[in-house]
Design an enzyme around this catalytic site. Sequence first.
Site, PDB file in Angstrom:
ATOM      1  N   LYS A   1       0.879  -1.174   0.000  1.00  0.00           N
ATOM      2  CA  LYS A   1       0.000   0.000   0.000  1.00  0.00           C
ATOM      3  C   LYS A   1       0.912   1.218   0.000  1.00  0.00           C
ATOM      4  O   LYS A   1       1.418   1.629   1.042  1.00  0.00           O
ATOM      5  CB  LYS A   1      -0.860  -0.027   1.268  1.00  0.00           C
TER       6      LYS A   1
ATOM      7  N   GLY B   1       6.335   5.349   8.861  1.00  0.00           N
ATOM      8  CA  GLY B   1       5.505   6.549   8.832  1.00  0.00           C
ATOM      9  C   GLY B   1       5.487   7.220  10.189  1.00  0.00           C
ATOM     10  O   GLY B   1       6.466   7.146  10.941  1.00  0.00           O
ATOM     11  N   SER B   2       4.365   7.835  10.510  1.00  0.00           N
ATOM     12  CA  SER B   2       4.288   8.650  11.727  1.00  0.00           C
ATOM     13  C   SER B   2       4.092   7.767  12.970  1.00  0.00           C
ATOM     14  O   SER B   2       3.500   6.699  12.886  1.00  0.00           O
ATOM     15  CB  SER B   2       3.113   9.616  11.611  1.00  0.00           C
TER      16      SER B   2
ATOM     17  N   ILE C   1       0.308   6.804  13.492  1.00  0.00           N
ATOM     18  CA  ILE C   1      -0.247   5.684  12.720  1.00  0.00           C
ATOM     19  C   ILE C   1       0.469   4.382  13.104  1.00  0.00           C
ATOM     20  O   ILE C   1      -0.143   3.310  13.107  1.00  0.00           O
ATOM     21  CB  ILE C   1      -0.174   5.955  11.202  1.00  0.00           C
ATOM     22  N   GLY C   2       1.740   4.488  13.477  1.00  0.00           N
ATOM     23  CA  GLY C   2       2.457   3.308  13.965  1.00  0.00           C
ATOM     24  C   GLY C   2       1.748   2.687  15.163  1.00  0.00           C
ATOM     25  O   GLY C   2       1.621   1.461  15.268  1.00  0.00           O
TER      26      GLY C   2
ATOM     27  N   GLU D   1       9.010   1.568  11.599  1.00  0.00           N
ATOM     28  CA  GLU D   1      10.049   2.603  11.535  1.00  0.00           C
ATOM     29  C   GLU D   1       9.308   3.934  11.556  1.00  0.00           C
ATOM     30  O   GLU D   1       8.589   4.263  10.621  1.00  0.00           O
ATOM     31  CB  GLU D   1      10.895   2.427  10.277  1.00  0.00           C
TER      32      GLU D   1
ATOM     33  N   CYS E   1      13.344  10.367   7.337  1.00  0.00           N
ATOM     34  CA  CYS E   1      13.185   9.845   8.704  1.00  0.00           C
ATOM     35  C   CYS E   1      14.475  10.024   9.489  1.00  0.00           C
ATOM     36  O   CYS E   1      14.443  10.316  10.680  1.00  0.00           O
ATOM     37  CB  CYS E   1      12.746   8.401   8.694  1.00  0.00           C
TER      38      CYS E   1
ATOM     39  N   GLU F   1       9.302  15.595  15.196  1.00  0.00           N
ATOM     40  CA  GLU F   1       9.780  15.566  13.821  1.00  0.00           C
ATOM     41  C   GLU F   1       9.052  16.661  13.026  1.00  0.00           C
ATOM     42  O   GLU F   1       7.827  16.670  12.978  1.00  0.00           O
ATOM     43  CB  GLU F   1       9.443  14.191  13.252  1.00  0.00           C
TER      44      GLU F   1
HETATM   45  P1  NAI Z   1       1.318   8.693   7.894  1.00  0.00           P
HETATM   46  O1  NAI Z   1       1.893   7.890   9.000  1.00  0.00           O
HETATM   47  O2  NAI Z   1      -0.142   9.005   7.926  1.00  0.00           O
HETATM   48  O3  NAI Z   1       1.566   7.923   6.480  1.00  0.00           O
HETATM   49  C1  NAI Z   1       2.436   6.837   6.279  1.00  0.00           C
HETATM   50  C2  NAI Z   1       1.697   5.720   5.550  1.00  0.00           C
HETATM   51  O4  NAI Z   1       0.663   5.220   6.399  1.00  0.00           O
HETATM   52  C3  NAI Z   1       0.993   6.146   4.261  1.00  0.00           C
HETATM   53  O5  NAI Z   1       1.083   5.101   3.310  1.00  0.00           O
HETATM   54  C4  NAI Z   1      -0.446   6.312   4.702  1.00  0.00           C
HETATM   55  O6  NAI Z   1      -1.368   6.150   3.664  1.00  0.00           O
HETATM   56  C5  NAI Z   1      -0.578   5.182   5.701  1.00  0.00           C
HETATM   57  N1  NAI Z   1      -1.671   5.336   6.666  1.00  0.00           N
HETATM   58  C6  NAI Z   1      -2.221   6.487   7.142  1.00  0.00           C
HETATM   59  N2  NAI Z   1      -3.227   6.209   8.000  1.00  0.00           N
HETATM   60  C7  NAI Z   1      -3.309   4.853   8.088  1.00  0.00           C
HETATM   61  C8  NAI Z   1      -4.151   3.952   8.821  1.00  0.00           C
HETATM   62  N3  NAI Z   1      -5.093   4.392   9.651  1.00  0.00           N
HETATM   63  N4  NAI Z   1      -3.922   2.625   8.678  1.00  0.00           N
HETATM   64  C9  NAI Z   1      -2.976   2.166   7.856  1.00  0.00           C
HETATM   65  N5  NAI Z   1      -2.153   2.964   7.129  1.00  0.00           N
HETATM   66  C10 NAI Z   1      -2.317   4.291   7.241  1.00  0.00           C
HETATM   67  O7  NAI Z   1       2.159  10.001   7.761  1.00  0.00           O
HETATM   68  P2  NAI Z   1       1.761  11.391   7.055  1.00  0.00           P
HETATM   69  O8  NAI Z   1       0.463  11.885   7.608  1.00  0.00           O
HETATM   70  O9  NAI Z   1       1.852  11.233   5.592  1.00  0.00           O
HETATM   71  O10 NAI Z   1       2.913  12.342   7.576  1.00  0.00           O
HETATM   72  C11 NAI Z   1       2.824  12.949   8.869  1.00  0.00           C
HETATM   73  C12 NAI Z   1       4.154  12.938   9.547  1.00  0.00           C
HETATM   74  O11 NAI Z   1       4.578  11.588   9.757  1.00  0.00           O
HETATM   75  C13 NAI Z   1       5.294  13.569   8.775  1.00  0.00           C
HETATM   76  O12 NAI Z   1       5.314  14.950   8.924  1.00  0.00           O
HETATM   77  C14 NAI Z   1       6.485  12.894   9.408  1.00  0.00           C
HETATM   78  O13 NAI Z   1       6.823  13.536  10.611  1.00  0.00           O
HETATM   79  C15 NAI Z   1       5.983  11.505   9.721  1.00  0.00           C
HETATM   80  N6  NAI Z   1       6.427  10.564   8.666  1.00  0.00           N
HETATM   81  C16 NAI Z   1       7.560   9.844   8.881  1.00  0.00           C
HETATM   82  C17 NAI Z   1       8.053   9.024   7.893  1.00  0.00           C
HETATM   83  C18 NAI Z   1       9.312   8.247   8.091  1.00  0.00           C
HETATM   84  O14 NAI Z   1      10.028   8.024   7.142  1.00  0.00           O
HETATM   85  N7  NAI Z   1       9.592   7.766   9.281  1.00  0.00           N
HETATM   86  C19 NAI Z   1       7.403   8.914   6.585  1.00  0.00           C
HETATM   87  C20 NAI Z   1       6.176   9.676   6.476  1.00  0.00           C
HETATM   88  C21 NAI Z   1       5.738  10.477   7.495  1.00  0.00           C
END
Ligand code: NAI
Length: 477
Positions: free
Chosen positions: A171, A224-225, A228-229, A246, A280, A379
């Site tokens: 996904k 991701g965040s 959501i983690g 991660e 990240c 972050e």
């Molecule tokens: P996010 O955690 O929402 O998105 C990451 C992934 O999770 C995307 O594929 C998204 O579609 C998916 N996702 C979102 N909600 C979900 C759910 N309920 N169940 C399953 N999957 C879900 O992060 P977002 O909102 O795009 O970015 C927000 C902040 O998160 C950023 O500003 C950053 O601080 C952090 N982040 C960190 C990352 C890293 O590399 N560690 C990557 C992306 C975001």
Amino acid sequence: MQLNFIANADVPSSSGRTLQVLDPSDGQPFDEIQRSNAADIDSAVRAARDCFEGVWHKVSAADRGRLLYKLSQKIAEHVDELALIEQRDCGKPVKQARADALALVRYFEFYAGACDKLHGETIPYQDGYSVFTWREPHGVTGHIIPWNYPMQIFGRSVGGALAAGNVCVVKPAEDACLSLIRVAQLAAEVGFPAGALNIVTGYGHEVGDALARHEGIDHISFTGSPKIGTLIQQVAAERHCPVTLELGGKSPQIIFADADLDAAIPVIINAIVQNAGQTCSAGSRVLIQRGIYEPLLERLGRAFEALRVGPAAMDLDVGPLIRQTQQQRVWDFLSDAQVAGIPMVAHGIVVDEAPETGFYQAPTLLRDVPVNHRLAQEEVFGPVLAAMQFADEDEAVALANATQFGLVAGVWTADGARQFRMAKRVRSGQVFINNYGAGGGVELPFGGVKSSGYGREKGFEALYGFTTLKTVAIKHG
Ligand code: NAI
Ligand code: MG
């Protein structure tokens, strides 16, 4: 219009709905992806299960390696095409988009060679027994990929999972799907069986959630965040599904007074502006020893002022952020800094050619950031560097460890004994001494402690997470 990729076929979502794809350089739509739902995840999981049970588990490790290697070569032939897709979809400057595509090649090359080197052990036990272990794949693995480094994170996650004998349902983030759909098509072209690698696009709370909840998913990798983690972990706990998380960082670059500043400065800058700070492992805090605080800030300030921000195609130092909400997030941090009276040392320049409708943010250097301020704790995921000062090694360690995160740390010092002490005392998954590998190095195990997550991706180590160990004890007398 982009379709899902399930069982080696391009298929529309059963919802009949789509999402717009925006170019972050001008904020304008240029394509569409499927807004998938739980039914699409279900089709992908079934296709993956059929592949795993019917075909994939019989493929020898050597043959898996050959397939992964063929894919690495195929991707290598398509680096220009993939880089261009990523430049448009994610607003990545040309150099960065190419670097991502080349890293993807490297991941599949590395994991191709690892397939037939993953083995169990024999264990000395009581007389009359033979005991050994098998490393078995989980089966159907789910991969929830973020938008910051789609190709690299896909490479480490899917590359490792396939190498260990799993099949994959992926996904991608809703903002960054196009390159991964293309890679899955290339995988089919080189001979991956139908169902080995499936891509389902859409919103996280819809299709990501459906993937995390699906009973047919045997392991979940999420990047991701932290928020959501936590959700993923909770959902997975319902059926005791293993997860690798991660969740980013607030990684410090720790600069002692005896450091080689000429070597450190360009690396400090790159570690926070690479990919517009949406990394990240971004070096988002710079901790500087007292005697060199002012002179180093001055030099860093000059370097920030020289940074140019503009459309991805111009290939400047910094491109746009991924989307408007991310830009707003960075603005919120900067306005909080202003309210708190945190001084700004310098910022870069958004060039005149940058369209007003693009998601640009000038890199910004802040100083004297209080340790408890959110700029020193959370972050930002934008090109914002928080400088703080320390007196001695103990204070450097205390500051470095004073966040909920622990992903990466950089230490700059000429003192050999201190290099070892610092590497031991800093709590993080990776420590770099006199260098900083922001995200690089497919061979190097990567992952966090504390709220940065757990489990390790990259390197050979990742293969342990993508397998489960079976112990076999035979009593033969
Ligand atoms: P996010 O955690 O929402 O998105 C990451 C992934 O999770 C995307 O594929 C998204 O579609 C998916 N996702 C979102 N909600 C979900 C759910 N309920 N169940 C399953 N999957 C879900 O992060 P977002 O909102 O795009 O970015 C927000 C902040 O998160 C950023 O500003 C950053 O601080 C952090 N982040 C960190 C990352 C890293 O590399 N560690 C990557 C992306 C975001
Ligand atoms: Mg996009």
